[in-house]
Design a protein around this motif. Structure first.
Motif, PDB file in Angstrom:
ATOM      1  N   VAL B  18       0.828  -1.206   0.000  1.00  0.00           N
ATOM      2  CA  VAL B  18       0.000   0.000   0.000  1.00  0.00           C
ATOM      3  C   VAL B  18       0.867   1.263   0.000  1.00  0.00           C
ATOM      4  O   VAL B  18       0.518   2.273  -0.608  1.00  0.00           O
ATOM      5  CB  VAL B  18      -0.962  -0.018   1.206  1.00  0.00           C
ATOM      6  N   SER B  38      -8.391   7.447  -5.258  1.00  0.00           N
ATOM      7  CA  SER B  38      -8.821   6.542  -4.198  1.00  0.00           C
ATOM      8  C   SER B  38      -7.956   5.290  -4.200  1.00  0.00           C
ATOM      9  O   SER B  38      -7.661   4.743  -5.254  1.00  0.00           O
ATOM     10  CB  SER B  38     -10.283   6.178  -4.455  1.00  0.00           C
ATOM     11  N   ALA B  40      -4.851   5.196  -3.245  1.00  0.00           N
ATOM     12  CA  ALA B  40      -3.432   5.512  -3.426  1.00  0.00           C
ATOM     13  C   ALA B  40      -2.621   5.262  -2.146  1.00  0.00           C
ATOM     14  O   ALA B  40      -1.395   5.139  -2.201  1.00  0.00           O
ATOM     15  CB  ALA B  40      -3.274   6.964  -3.861  1.00  0.00           C
ATOM     16  N   GLY B  41      -3.299   5.225  -1.014  1.00  0.00           N
ATOM     17  CA  GLY B  41      -2.599   5.003   0.253  1.00  0.00           C
ATOM     18  C   GLY B  41      -2.546   6.244   1.131  1.00  0.00           C
ATOM     19  O   GLY B  41      -1.801   6.284   2.118  1.00  0.00           O
ATOM     20  N   LYS B  42      -3.366   7.229   0.820  1.00  0.00           N
ATOM     21  CA  LYS B  42      -3.320   8.493   1.560  1.00  0.00           C
ATOM     22  C   LYS B  42      -3.694   8.313   3.026  1.00  0.00           C
ATOM     23  O   LYS B  42      -2.981   8.766   3.928  1.00  0.00           O
ATOM     24  CB  LYS B  42      -4.261   9.524   0.890  1.00  0.00           C
ATOM     25  N   THR B  43      -4.817   7.644   3.251  1.00  0.00           N
ATOM     26  CA  THR B  43      -5.250   7.434   4.638  1.00  0.00           C
ATOM     27  C   THR B  43      -4.219   6.621   5.413  1.00  0.00           C
ATOM     28  O   THR B  43      -3.881   6.937   6.561  1.00  0.00           O
ATOM     29  CB  THR B  43      -6.629   6.743   4.673  1.00  0.00           C
ATOM     30  N   THR B  44      -3.714   5.583   4.759  1.00  0.00           N
ATOM     31  CA  THR B  44      -2.707   4.747   5.418  1.00  0.00           C
ATOM     32  C   THR B  44      -1.502   5.583   5.833  1.00  0.00           C
ATOM     33  O   THR B  44      -0.995   5.452   6.945  1.00  0.00           O
ATOM     34  CB  THR B  44      -2.276   3.614   4.463  1.00  0.00           C
TER      35      THR B  44
HETATM   36  N1  LIG Z   1      -6.385  -2.596   7.326  1.00  0.00           N
HETATM   37  C1  LIG Z   1      -6.314  -2.866   6.008  1.00  0.00           C
HETATM   38  N2  LIG Z   1      -6.308  -4.143   5.576  1.00  0.00           N
HETATM   39  C2  LIG Z   1      -6.237  -4.434   4.268  1.00  0.00           C
HETATM   40  N3  LIG Z   1      -6.163  -3.518   3.300  1.00  0.00           N
HETATM   41  C3  LIG Z   1      -6.172  -2.227   3.646  1.00  0.00           C
HETATM   42  C4  LIG Z   1      -6.253  -1.839   5.021  1.00  0.00           C
HETATM   43  N4  LIG Z   1      -6.259  -0.497   5.082  1.00  0.00           N
HETATM   44  C5  LIG Z   1      -6.156  -0.074   3.798  1.00  0.00           C
HETATM   45  N5  LIG Z   1      -6.097  -1.102   2.947  1.00  0.00           N
HETATM   46  C6  LIG Z   1      -5.988  -1.018   1.490  1.00  0.00           C
HETATM   47  O1  LIG Z   1      -4.923  -0.145   1.218  1.00  0.00           O
HETATM   48  C7  LIG Z   1      -5.202   0.625   0.077  1.00  0.00           C
HETATM   49  C8  LIG Z   1      -5.014   2.102   0.396  1.00  0.00           C
HETATM   50  O2  LIG Z   1      -5.985   2.479   1.332  1.00  0.00           O
HETATM   51  P1  LIG Z   1      -6.119   3.971   1.850  1.00  0.00           P
HETATM   52  O3  LIG Z   1      -7.280   4.004   2.764  1.00  0.00           O
HETATM   53  O4  LIG Z   1      -4.825   4.410   2.374  1.00  0.00           O
HETATM   54  O5  LIG Z   1      -6.460   4.715   0.496  1.00  0.00           O
HETATM   55  P2  LIG Z   1      -6.822   6.238   0.271  1.00  0.00           P
HETATM   56  O6  LIG Z   1      -5.808   6.796  -0.622  1.00  0.00           O
HETATM   57  O7  LIG Z   1      -7.035   6.920   1.559  1.00  0.00           O
HETATM   58  O8  LIG Z   1      -8.190   6.090  -0.507  1.00  0.00           O
HETATM   59  P3  LIG Z   1      -9.504   7.037  -0.398  1.00  0.00           P
HETATM   60  O9  LIG Z   1      -9.186   8.238  -1.205  1.00  0.00           O
HETATM   61  O10 LIG Z   1     -10.557   6.181  -1.074  1.00  0.00           O
HETATM   62  O11 LIG Z   1      -9.780   7.286   1.016  1.00  0.00           O
HETATM   63  C9  LIG Z   1      -6.617   0.281  -0.343  1.00  0.00           C
HETATM   64  O12 LIG Z   1      -6.544  -0.590  -1.433  1.00  0.00           O
HETATM   65  C10 LIG Z   1      -7.192  -0.425   0.856  1.00  0.00           C
HETATM   66  O13 LIG Z   1      -8.099  -1.402   0.455  1.00  0.00           O
END
Ligand SMILES: Nc1ncnc2c1ncn2[C@@H]1O[C@H](COP(=O)(O)OP(=O)(O)OP(=O)(O)O)[C@@H](O)[C@H]1O
Ligand SMILES: [Mg+2]
Lengths: 215, 241
Positions: B18, B38, B40-44
């Motif tokens: 991620v 969406s 991309a891993g921003k929240t992570t």
């Molecule tokens: N706890 C977890 N277990 C498994 N996969 C996860 C977990 N958390 C996030 N992911 C996966 O990691 C990837 C990135 O997630 P993230 O939430 O960081 O995306 P994002 O950029 O914040 O997206 P968005 O704009 O939709 O909020 C996604 O494919 C998500 O399914």
């Protein structure tokens, strides 16, 4: 007969109420602890706890009977055929239910609230307090269900209490006796009282719970 | 001096990578936007930056202190930071108690005026006595903003803090954010899908794609003359994902 009825009703509430209180005092902290911690074997603890929900009261009664009988290891306490023994038996039956339900109430609310508390600067204790506070609706349910099990239970109290008039006779064991003697009407009346106690208790707890639901 | 520094941060969930070797610096007092599709891993990344989740490898330092991710870790540092989750939740208490939570968590008694001011800023004073759980979506996000800023954090990390809101609520929260930063000189990291919001608010913008930071720079440059093709496609709305 009427004063007898009052005695029996009072003892039912006293025994099941004390058992629920004692069990809750141990089981709620334990359930919170188990629900919040991650540890090896958590799933096993959970499975064992759930299995104990259905533990047959009569078997619990039998085991306790053996322990408490005069030749048993706890015989010197002379608790057999006393209300104390009945409380003890029901405490053992109620405990797994309150532990298990508290554990799941806490672990389901846990993650989001733990994280929110964490980012808002709470330390470990404050976080734990917050999670328990958030889980209180579920914890109240756990106590309600535990009390229901104690109140309705007959197998354990009849064995370790002995169904002695004026002394260890409660509503459920009185029903057994009335049925044996063929007084079905009186037995049913006792059953109605049993249900009524449950209803009043559940109603009060539910009101308390609803208050906790939102604010 | 950089307020946030991530070095070689990687994170996988199972087999899914991620975040891959993220290096990111956010300057003190910057308003830093992270944009990207969406998934991309921003929240992570934000969760790792605020200490909620450890990276598999790499390290993060905030205000000069390295995050250690244990239970109760970095408590003093954490109390100088704040995070608003993508879906904020209210404790089962009143709105006022929710907003006062960070103060009581720090053992600060009273603080009624501070809480009132925070509530007033997001126009929630009228709902102060209501249960937090009854707030509408927009009110919930306004409450979350008041709660996250009430104690004056120096680092504020926001995940889509105006998502799903109407223009009025967006304006209200953006204004509140701008005046918060003016007042405190705080460092702000903001994840947003709303490119206009990034343009309006951010001094610096980073574009993330598939777990990597593709490009970062001054916001106007990222939007007007990106060096990477993929950034260009994304900011022009041409990237289909
Ligand atoms: N706890 C977890 N277990 C498994 N996969 C996860 C977990 N958390 C996030 N992911 C996966 O990691 C990837 C990135 O997630 P993230 O939430 O960081 O995306 P994002 O950029 O914040 O997206 P968005 O704009 O939709 O909020 C996604 O494919 C998500 O399914
Ligand atoms: Mg996200």
């Amino acid at each position: 007969m009427e004063s007898d009825l009052l005695d029996v009703t009072f003892l039912s509430i006293l025994v099941s109420g004390s058992a629920t209180l004692i069990a809750s005092a141990i089981a709620i902290p334990l359930g919170c602890f188990l629900g919040m911690r991650k540890f090896r074997g958590k799933e096993i603890v959970r499975t064992v706890t759930y299995t104990l929900y259905g533990f047959p009261p009569v078997v619990a009664g039998l085991v306790l009977y053996i322990l408490l009988s005069s030749s048993g290891p706890l015989g010197s306490l002379q608790l057999l055929f006393t209300p104390a023994a009945m409380v003890l038996a029901q405490t053992l039956l109620v405990m797994p239910i309150v532990v298990g339900l508290t554990m799941s109430a806490v672990s389901t609310t846990s993650r989001d609230y733990t994280e929110t508390a964490f980012v808002l600067g709470a330390d470990g204790w404050r976080t734990a307090r917050t999670v328990i506070h958030e889980a209180r609706v579920g914890i109240i349910s756990a106590v309600m269900i535990g009390f229901g099990r104690a109140l309705a239970e007959v197998g354990a109290v009849i064995l370790v209490g002995g169904n002695i008039q004026w002394h260890t006779r409660v509503l459920t064991t009185a029903i057994v006796l009335e049925t044996r003697e063929g007084d079905f009407g009186y037995g049913l009346a006792l059953g109605a009282i049993l249900l009524a106690i449950g209803m009043v208790f559940f109603y009060l707890m539910k009101r308390y719970q609803d208050k906790g639901m939102l604010a | 001096m950089s307020a946030i520094k991530a070095e070689g941060v990687s994170k996988s969930f199972g087999k899914r990578v991620v975040l891959e070797d993220i290096n990111l610096e956010v300057g003190g007092g910057d308003l830093f936007a992270i944009i990207g599709p969406s998934g991309a891993g921003k929240t992570t990344l934000l969760r790792i930056l605020c200490g909620l989740q450890p990276p598999d490898s790499g390290s993060v330092a905030v205000l000069g202190e390295r995050l250690s991710y244990g239970k109760g870790a970095n408590l003093t540092l954490r109390r100088r930071m704040s995070f608003i989750a993508q879906k904020p939740i209210a404790f089962r208490e009143t709105v006022r108690e929710n907003v006062a939570y960070p103060l009581s968590a720090r053992g600060i008694e009273g603080g009624k005026e501070v809480v009132d001011r925070a509530l007033e800023q997001v126009r929630l004073l009228g709902l102060a006595g209501n249960p937090g759980a009854t707030l509408s979506g927009g009110e919930m996000q306004r409450m979350a903003f008041a709660r996250a800023t009430v104690y004056g954090p120096e680092v504020l990390i926001l995940d889509e803090f105006t998502a799903h809101l109407d223009p009025q609520n967006i304006k209200l929260l953006e204004d509140a954010l701008v005046s918060y930063q003016k007042e405190k000189g705080a460092t702000i990291v903001l994840v947003t899908h709303n490119l206009f919001q990034a343009k309006r608010l951010a001094k610096t913008t980073a574009f993330m794609l598939d777990g990597a930071v593709v490009e970062r720079g001054e916001t106007s440059r990222i939007f007007n003359s990106p060096t990477d093709e993929r950034t260009g496609a994304y900011v022009r709305g041409e990237m289909v994902y």
